[in-house]
Design a protein around this motif. Structure first.
Motif, PDB file in Angstrom:
ATOM      1  N   THR A 288      36.382  27.895  39.855  1.00 54.27           N
ATOM      2  CA  THR A 288      36.900  28.546  38.600  1.00 54.27           C
ATOM      3  C   THR A 288      37.576  29.479  39.255  1.00 54.27           C
ATOM      4  O   THR A 288      38.135  30.700  38.532  1.00 54.27           O
ATOM      5  CB  THR A 288      35.728  29.104  37.950  1.00 54.27           C
ATOM      6  N   GLY A 289      38.460  29.531  40.203  1.00 58.45           N
ATOM      7  CA  GLY A 289      39.164  30.566  41.053  1.00 58.45           C
ATOM      8  C   GLY A 289      40.558  30.574  40.341  1.00 58.45           C
ATOM      9  O   GLY A 289      40.880  29.897  39.303  1.00 58.45           O
ATOM     10  N   THR A 290      41.356  31.753  40.699  1.00 58.27           N
ATOM     11  CA  THR A 290      42.978  31.678  40.280  1.00 58.27           C
ATOM     12  C   THR A 290      43.771  32.055  41.351  1.00 58.27           C
ATOM     13  O   THR A 290      43.255  32.426  42.454  1.00 58.27           O
ATOM     14  CB  THR A 290      42.735  33.117  39.380  1.00 58.27           C
ATOM     15  N   ALA A 291      44.903  31.706  40.984  1.00 63.04           N
ATOM     16  CA  ALA A 291      46.112  32.073  42.040  1.00 63.04           C
ATOM     17  C   ALA A 291      47.135  33.118  41.402  1.00 63.04           C
ATOM     18  O   ALA A 291      47.275  32.764  40.189  1.00 63.04           O
ATOM     19  CB  ALA A 291      46.458  30.911  42.361  1.00 63.04           C
TER      20      ALA A 291
ATOM     21  N   SER B  66      49.513  34.025  36.844  1.00 61.45           N
ATOM     22  CA  SER B  66      48.294  33.724  37.433  1.00 61.45           C
ATOM     23  C   SER B  66      48.182  32.264  36.935  1.00 61.45           C
ATOM     24  O   SER B  66      48.811  32.049  35.658  1.00 61.45           O
ATOM     25  CB  SER B  66      47.238  34.478  37.075  1.00 61.45           C
ATOM     26  N   THR B  67      47.493  31.383  37.377  1.00 62.56           N
ATOM     27  CA  THR B  67      47.143  30.163  37.165  1.00 62.56           C
ATOM     28  C   THR B  67      45.826  29.704  37.659  1.00 62.56           C
ATOM     29  O   THR B  67      45.232  30.564  38.535  1.00 62.56           O
ATOM     30  CB  THR B  67      48.183  29.026  37.328  1.00 62.56           C
ATOM     31  N   LEU B  68      45.346  28.552  37.353  1.00 61.57           N
ATOM     32  CA  LEU B  68      44.074  28.286  37.941  1.00 61.57           C
ATOM     33  C   LEU B  68      44.176  27.553  39.382  1.00 61.57           C
ATOM     34  O   LEU B  68      44.954  26.715  39.454  1.00 61.57           O
ATOM     35  CB  LEU B  68      43.272  27.324  36.813  1.00 61.57           C
TER      36      LEU B  68
ATOM     37  N   ASN C 266      47.943  32.989  32.343  1.00 59.38           N
ATOM     38  CA  ASN C 266      49.251  33.115  31.474  1.00 59.38           C
ATOM     39  C   ASN C 266      50.288  32.026  31.806  1.00 59.38           C
ATOM     40  O   ASN C 266      51.383  32.174  31.083  1.00 59.38           O
ATOM     41  CB  ASN C 266      49.791  34.644  31.615  1.00 59.38           C
ATOM     42  N   THR C 267      49.995  31.239  32.817  1.00 61.15           N
ATOM     43  CA  THR C 267      51.040  30.477  33.412  1.00 61.15           C
ATOM     44  C   THR C 267      50.567  29.063  33.668  1.00 61.15           C
ATOM     45  O   THR C 267      49.947  28.751  34.430  1.00 61.15           O
ATOM     46  CB  THR C 267      51.943  30.796  34.547  1.00 61.15           C
ATOM     47  N   GLY C 268      51.348  27.869  33.283  1.00 57.40           N
ATOM     48  CA  GLY C 268      50.879  26.346  33.701  1.00 57.40           C
ATOM     49  C   GLY C 268      51.185  26.326  35.135  1.00 57.40           C
ATOM     50  O   GLY C 268      51.911  27.110  35.847  1.00 57.40           O
ATOM     51  N   SER C 269      50.334  25.496  35.936  1.00 56.51           N
ATOM     52  CA  SER C 269      50.436  25.474  37.158  1.00 56.51           C
ATOM     53  C   SER C 269      51.714  24.823  37.941  1.00 56.51           C
ATOM     54  O   SER C 269      52.251  25.435  38.934  1.00 56.51           O
ATOM     55  CB  SER C 269      49.116  24.615  37.699  1.00 56.51           C
ATOM     56  N   LEU C 270      52.387  23.924  36.993  1.00 60.45           N
ATOM     57  CA  LEU C 270      53.623  23.455  37.408  1.00 60.45           C
ATOM     58  C   LEU C 270      54.690  24.434  37.468  1.00 60.45           C
ATOM     59  O   LEU C 270      55.310  24.647  38.458  1.00 60.45           O
ATOM     60  CB  LEU C 270      54.055  22.181  36.546  1.00 60.45           C
TER      61      LEU C 270
ATOM     62  N   GLU D   3      47.888  35.834  45.834  1.00 60.85           N
ATOM     63  CA  GLU D   3      46.679  36.053  46.102  1.00 60.85           C
ATOM     64  C   GLU D   3      45.629  34.822  45.301  1.00 60.85           C
ATOM     65  O   GLU D   3      45.910  34.661  44.360  1.00 60.85           O
ATOM     66  CB  GLU D   3      46.352  37.119  45.616  1.00 60.85           C
ATOM     67  N   PHE D   4      44.672  34.348  46.148  1.00 63.07           N
ATOM     68  CA  PHE D   4      43.659  33.360  45.708  1.00 63.07           C
ATOM     69  C   PHE D   4      42.395  33.963  45.771  1.00 63.07           C
ATOM     70  O   PHE D   4      41.982  34.685  46.735  1.00 63.07           O
ATOM     71  CB  PHE D   4      43.744  32.302  46.681  1.00 63.07           C
ATOM     72  N   GLU D   5      41.774  33.699  44.604  1.00 64.56           N
ATOM     73  CA  GLU D   5      40.289  34.029  44.336  1.00 64.56           C
ATOM     74  C   GLU D   5      39.373  32.441  44.393  1.00 64.56           C
ATOM     75  O   GLU D   5      39.695  31.881  43.603  1.00 64.56           O
ATOM     76  CB  GLU D   5      39.917  35.077  43.368  1.00 64.56           C
TER      77      GLU D   5
END
Length: 830
Positions: free
Chosen positions: A169-172, A178-180, A267-271, A284-286
């Motif tokens: 359930t992390g974020t980039a 940020s995105t999933l 707030n941003t789609g991954s693509l 930064e990845f969590e």
């Protein structure tokens, strides 16, 4: 069983429940099985291995092998291994353990792990075989993520769990964007970031012609670690591409984005996120791992191996047969579990697909896991993959493939400690021992270093001691002679290190003569083999405790040690009495009088059954006293054979079988002799593949010890049931001259009549030269002149005389039989 293992339990408490505890029972889904503990021993630091045999009233048996690891033992930890240290790849568990051991770490016990891909090729042509089906983490490095199935995990604090982890359930994040972050080395999930590492298949294996994915390469920021459940940073090293299937740098990563959704608090789609990245950007990845979906409890896993289904939960067997189609089928199974305290790890294999182990369903595996102490457990990959391994003793179960299978990953108990071969602890290999009265016991021992590592699995130099109520120690302190009774302690000592074993002596065990009849001669004695069976083990019983007698002392004698000696031909009975029990053995004495005895002397062809394939004109005729002449014509070069069948019982106990053969121009591929041991119904095919010289007498010898244990008197008499000849080469007519086809008795001198032998080279007549050219002189290998007769194969005498050589000037080309005697004309050799 467990009470027997507690050192503090008094001897009196141990003796009473030995039989009860060793023969317990277990209920597997409504069916009761008896439980016999066949093996239980320490195999590594804080680790025991147990072998159970389960049997129900229908005769169904199960072979169960399991490890119990006390992970609180100093230096001990659980570690996963991915085959070849890649996502894809196959490796045997034993190979994994050996390869990973070193630098102060020993992978000393473990099993196979997750289900894995058995086929498939990535877009770049690399194999997917061996890729774990679901999640795997090794030493905190994530090889693959998955929110499916169940996981056995150990976190960085050493806590072991069986649960369905919720990996990501992390974020980039990059600045305010940020995105999933959804996974590592998995098929790209929609609306999320996936990272591909050098452990993967060489490239991302992700393509999208619709342009719905984007990829960049990256490197780990210096000082950061890409650990499961932690934060880390990646620096972008390339601009974005939307073609996918990017090659993964050997020292870097690929960041893959797919989807346009901004749900989930980002707030941003991954693509768009990946498309916007520039070289030098630091993301930064969590990476969050939750104990299960919907939970808020985070864990930081160090080791993860996955399986399915989870079959033990809260100490209860779970309903698993509805979760998987094959869960209700009987198969070999592997499981791993954790005790209620969390201090013990149970790794188990139940064999299957064999006559001695039927296999289990996942619920039955759960019941056995609970019996072994599991409070939570999961089913791992089974079938031919099931393998339980220890570094000291090798693979402990019997895999259904017949050999250890290369698999995708494994899970192991390890010890971090210096290499040390000094033995500071010893243990009996047997965990309990029951003996018949007057039985012998020579125990074996394991030796361990101060860290608990087994460094010698067959320790020598251990001496025994015991009280007189148990027995006496013989054979230089290595063997117990149990002439006592009851339950007592046997002590063992090695360089001042001691251990002990509880031994029970049963004075009610029936003594058994191993053989009901034996065949003797006057050259070999026989010591009556006596044993008692205790818990399925045959244990030798001392002969001297018996009173011995023989019905006919002119045929054989027996001494106080139960040693029987043959005197003359005949049959009698030897009796041994112990207390009120008397046992008998029938003894037949047959004394060979000739060194060479024809197998079918003065052969009568009508008593043999002749069969052939692609052969015609197949005939057999007598040749001299011991031999035969075989003629045939081959019609083909394929599947050609000729056989002769007849049940011929040997006299006494031959040491070998001798064939002298002149093949003429025929080529022989092999000669098979079909021999039958006493008491057996199917003959053994003994295949001889001689290299025969054409038109020359060749000798073939087959030692009987290649076919039978020559010390096993009960295997005699031997029967010859068939001779099979397989020609090779071209078609045509063959004439095989076999002047000698005999049993050989080594104990009989060449001249059994007592005349001094004059033959040379191990009692074999030497003719030099042989064969000879026309008109040459044949020299006999003798020191003194002897009488000789030279006969044609039809018996006609062509030359005779006395001397040390034979003139052949008057003989025509052919094969002859030479008979040699002493000066008085007594036959010595022919």
């Amino acid at each position: 069983m467990k009470k027997l293992l507690l050192k503090s339990v008094a001897l009196a408490a141990l003796c009473a429940p030995v039989a009860m505890q060793a023969q317990n029972s277990i209920n597997l889904r409504g069916t009761t099985y008896s439980v016999d503990t066949l093996y239980h021993a320490k195999v590594g630091p804080g680790t025991t291995q147990t072998h159970l045999e389960l049997m129900n009233s229908y005769g169904t048996t199960l072979q169960v092998f399991y490890l119990t690891v006390d992970k609180t033992t100093p230096g001990v930890s659980m570690r996963a291994v991915c085959a070849t240290d890649k996502v894809a790849g196959n490796e045997r568990p034993s190979t994994m353990a050996k390869r990973k051991s070193g630098n102060g770490v020993l992978y000393f016990a473990g099993t196979n792990g997750d289900f894995y891909s058995t086929s498939g090729t990535a877009t770049n042509g690399s194999s997917k075989v061996g890729s774990p089906t679901t999640g795997c983490t090794v030493d905190r490095e994530t090889y693959k993520t998955s929110n499916g199935n169940y996981q056995f995990s150990v976190d960085t604090a050493g806590v072991a769990r069986v649960s369905r982890l919720y990996y990501y359930t992390g974020t980039a994040k990059l600045g305010d964007k940020s995105t999933l972050f959804k996974g590592i080395n998995v098929a790209s999930p929609n609306n999320g970031i996936t990272i591909y590492t050098p452990k993967y298949w060489g490239s991302t294996n992700q393509t999208d012609k619709a342009g719905n994915c984007a990829e960049v390469t990256a490197k780990l920021v210096e000082g950061d670690k890409m650990y499961a459940g932690c934060k880390f940073r990646l620096e972008v090293t390339s601009t974005s591409n939307d073609t996918g299937d990017t090659t993964i740098p050997s020292d870097g990563y690929v960041i893959h984005g797919r989807g346009t959704s901004t749900s989930g608090g980002v707030n941003t789609g991954s693509l768009a996120f990946v498309q916007s990245l520039q070289v030098g950007d630091i993301i930064e990845f969590e990476n969050i791992v939750l104990l299960q979906q919907g939970s808020t409890e985070r864990i930081v896993p160090a080791q993860i191996v996955s399986g399915n289904p989870k079959n033990v939960g809260g100490g209860e067997t779970l309903d698993t047969e509805s979760e998987r189609n094959d869960a209700s089928d009987l198969h070999p199974r592997t499981g791993i579990g954790v005790s209620q305290s969390g201090d013990s790890i149970i790794m188990m294999v139940v064999d299957g697909r064999s006559t001695i182990s039927a296999g289990v369903r996942t619920s039955q595996l759960a019941d056995i896991m609970r019996y072994a102490g599991a409070y939570e457990a999961v089913n791992l990959d089974g079938g031919g993959s099931s393998c339980l391994y220890t570094s000291a003793l090798g693979v402990r179960n019997n895999g259904s493939d017949g050999s250890e299978r290369a698999v995708g990953n494994g899970i192991f108990a390890t010890i971090t400690a210096p290499e040390d071969n000094e033995i500071t602890e010893i243990q009996f290999v047997d965990w309990v021992k029951e003996l018949p009265q007057y039985g012998y016991y020579t125990p074996k021992f394991y030796g361990y270093n101060k860290y608990g590592v087994m460094v010698d699995s067959n320790l020598k130099g251990v001496t025994l001691s015991c009280g007189e109520n148990l027995g006496v120690i013989v054979n230089d302190g290595t063997t117990l002679y149990a002439n006592g009774g009851g339950c007592h302690t046997l002590e063992a000592t090695y360089n001042g290190v001691k251990t002990n074993l509880v031994v029970t002596v049963d004075d009610k065990t029936e003594p058994i003569f191993r053989h009901s009849k034996v065949l003797l001669d006057t050259y070999h004695d026989y010591k009556v083999d006596i044993y008692g069976t205790v818990r399925g083990n045959d244990i030798s019983i001392e002969n001297r405790e018996f009173t011995w007698s023989v019905e006919d002392e002119t045929i054989a004698t027996v001494d106080e040690n139960g040693v029987v000696k043959g005197l003359k031909n005949g049959t009698t009975v030897v009796k041994g009495t112990l207390g009120d029990k008397t046992r008998e053995i029938a003894v037949t004495v047959e004394i060979p009088t000739k060194r060479y005895q024809g197998i079918d002397e003065n052969l009568d062809p009508s008593t043999w059954t002749l069969e052939s394939s692609n052969i015609e004109n197949f005939t057999v005729a007598p040749l001299g006293v011991e031999g035969m002449e075989i003629n045939y014509t081959t019609k083909s070069t394929r599947k050609v054979e000729a056989s002769m069948s007849k049940n011929i019982t040997t006299w006494s106990r031959p040491d070998s079988l001798c064939i002298d053969i002149n093949p003429g121009n025929a080529q022989i591929k092999n000669i098979s002799l079909y021999l039958l041991k006493e008491g057996e119904t199917e003959p053994w095919e003994c295949v001889l593949e001689p290299t025969l010289k054409a038109n020359e007498l060749n000798r073939i010898e087959m030692r009987m010890d290649t076919f039978v244990n020559v010390n096993d008197m009960s295997a005699y008499p031997i029967k010859l049931t068939k001779i099979r000849i397989v020609p090779k080469g071209s078609t045509g007519t063959a004439n095989l001259q076999i002047p000698r086809f005999s049993w050989v008795y080594n104990a009989v001198p060449a001249d059994a009549s007592g005349v001094e032998s004059v033959v040379a080279e191990n009692n074999t007549l030497v003719l030099t030269p042989n064969p000879v050219n026309a008109g040459a002189v044949v020299r006999l290998g003798v020191a003194e002149p002897v009488k000789y007769t030279v006969s044609a194969l039809n018996g006609a005498v062509v030359a005779e005389g006395e001397g040390v050589e034979i003139a052949t000037a008057t003989m025509s080309t052919g094969v002859y039989i030479v008979k040699v005697g002493d000066k008085q004309g007594k036959l010595i050799v022919k």
